[in-house]
Scaffold this active site. Structure first.
Site, PDB file in Angstrom:
ATOM      1  N   ASP A  71       0.823  -1.215   0.000  1.00  0.00           N
ATOM      2  CA  ASP A  71       0.000   0.000   0.000  1.00  0.00           C
ATOM      3  C   ASP A  71       0.853   1.261   0.000  1.00  0.00           C
ATOM      4  O   ASP A  71       2.026   1.241   0.403  1.00  0.00           O
ATOM      5  CB  ASP A  71      -0.872   0.038   1.257  1.00  0.00           C
ATOM      6  CG  ASP A  71      -2.089  -0.856   1.163  1.00  0.00           C
ATOM      7  OD1 ASP A  71      -2.177  -1.654   0.208  1.00  0.00           O
ATOM      8  OD2 ASP A  71      -2.948  -0.780   2.067  1.00  0.00           O
ATOM      9  N   HIS A 122      -6.092   3.037  -4.123  1.00  0.00           N
ATOM     10  CA  HIS A 122      -6.056   3.289  -2.676  1.00  0.00           C
ATOM     11  C   HIS A 122      -6.387   4.747  -2.350  1.00  0.00           C
ATOM     12  O   HIS A 122      -5.818   5.322  -1.430  1.00  0.00           O
ATOM     13  CB  HIS A 122      -4.661   2.910  -2.159  1.00  0.00           C
ATOM     14  CG  HIS A 122      -4.554   2.682  -0.686  1.00  0.00           C
ATOM     15  ND1 HIS A 122      -5.481   1.971   0.044  1.00  0.00           N
ATOM     16  CD2 HIS A 122      -3.592   3.059   0.207  1.00  0.00           C
ATOM     17  CE1 HIS A 122      -5.089   1.915   1.307  1.00  0.00           C
ATOM     18  NE2 HIS A 122      -3.957   2.581   1.450  1.00  0.00           N
ATOM     19  N   HIS A 224       3.910  -2.132   3.162  1.00  0.00           N
ATOM     20  CA  HIS A 224       3.887  -0.763   2.640  1.00  0.00           C
ATOM     21  C   HIS A 224       5.225  -0.473   1.959  1.00  0.00           C
ATOM     22  O   HIS A 224       6.261  -0.427   2.634  1.00  0.00           O
ATOM     23  CB  HIS A 224       3.633   0.236   3.770  1.00  0.00           C
ATOM     24  CG  HIS A 224       2.256   0.139   4.352  1.00  0.00           C
ATOM     25  ND1 HIS A 224       1.901  -0.839   5.256  1.00  0.00           N
ATOM     26  CD2 HIS A 224       1.135   0.891   4.142  1.00  0.00           C
ATOM     27  CE1 HIS A 224       0.622  -0.686   5.586  1.00  0.00           C
ATOM     28  NE2 HIS A 224       0.132   0.355   4.926  1.00  0.00           N
TER      29      HIS A 224
END
Length: 264
Positions: A71, A122, A224
């Site tokens: 992400d 996202h 991440h």
């Protein structure tokens, strides 16, 4: 030929697509690399919401199968290291991108796609949509999608090429979830994570993640790519997966619908 010939041809096309994707996934110059074991087509119409941290159901993974997801990118200083680690082990992942970052680093988005990774969405600025009005949440989602599509295809559409979305902070609302399902966009949660939003060393992160994976044995993993500790930890984690006989599954959307499909 019996039955509906159009349906038969479409089914054959889907099977050929999956076969070709699987063949691409197993190609690797290094024989001792972790590799990508198989491709899993995720259809939003049958899997609108996945990930046990948020929903009752997840992807149909076997024991020791994992899906790697990242992400909040792209972020050049760290995403490039993540991409190198994945390439070194011939592994494909899914990147849920922030639209604003994608618009600032479109060449990195195109590099991700060129290397075979799945590019998902996202939001525009990582705003927590749980505390947004529905109309503002829709703008945040669509602006993010449009930015990623522009980076990939030079077309600012809100109809995503890959209809996969993840909520920032996993905070959802029933209204926004329903809106995404009606649009044919699958919402991804996760089954386990490395908690890499907390400051820790790469060694601490590796220990935490592998301990959780030992318990879960499979699942959608959240990482991440803008986190320096994660970029530094990733090569060791991929070696851990290889040495402990885990298999990486690459998720992709269904192939685009044909004119015949849309006419049915």
């Amino acid at each position: 030929m019996t039955g509906n010939p159009i349906k038969t041809l479409c089914a054959a096309a889907v099977a050929l697509f999956a076969t070709n994707m699987a063949a691409q996934a197993t190609e690797c110059a290094r024989k001792d690399a972790l590799g990508t074991s198989r491709v899993l087509v995720v259809d939003p119409t049958t899997s609108p919401r996945v990930g046990l941290k948020s929903f009752p159901q997840t992807l149909p993974l076997g024991d020791h199968e994992v899906v790697l997801t990242f992400d909040d990118g792209p972020w050049p200083a760290t995403t490039s290291k993540v991409l190198k680690a994945l390439a070194d082990e011939c592994v494909r992942a899914t990147f849920f991108l922030i639209g604003k970052s994608a618009s600032e680093h479109p060449e990195l988005v195109r590099t991700m796609a060129a290397q075979g990774h799945t590019i998902a969405h996202h939001t525009w600025t990582h705003r927590n949509l749980k505390y947004s009005k529905p109309e503002n949440a829709a703008v945040e989602i669509d602006k993010g999608i449009a930015a990623v599509e522009t980076a990939l295809h030079s077309a600012a559409t809100t109809n995503p090429t890959t209809p996969f979305f993840r909520f920032p902070y996993f905070d959802t609302t029933p209204r926004t979830l329903d809106d995404l399902e009606k649009r044919g966009i699958a919402v991804f949660g996760a089954d386990l994570w490395a908690s890499d939003w907390n400051k820790m060393t790469p060694q601490q992160e590796l220990k935490l993640l592998t301990e959780r994976l030992t318990i879960a044995r499979k699942g959608i993993i959240l990482l991440h790519d803008p986190k320096a500790q994660t970029a530094a930890m990733l090569p060791a984690f991929l070696r851990y997966l290889r040495d402990n006989h885990y298999r990486v599954v690459h998720v992709v959307p269904p192939p685009p619908k044909t004119v015949a499909d849309k006419a049915r």
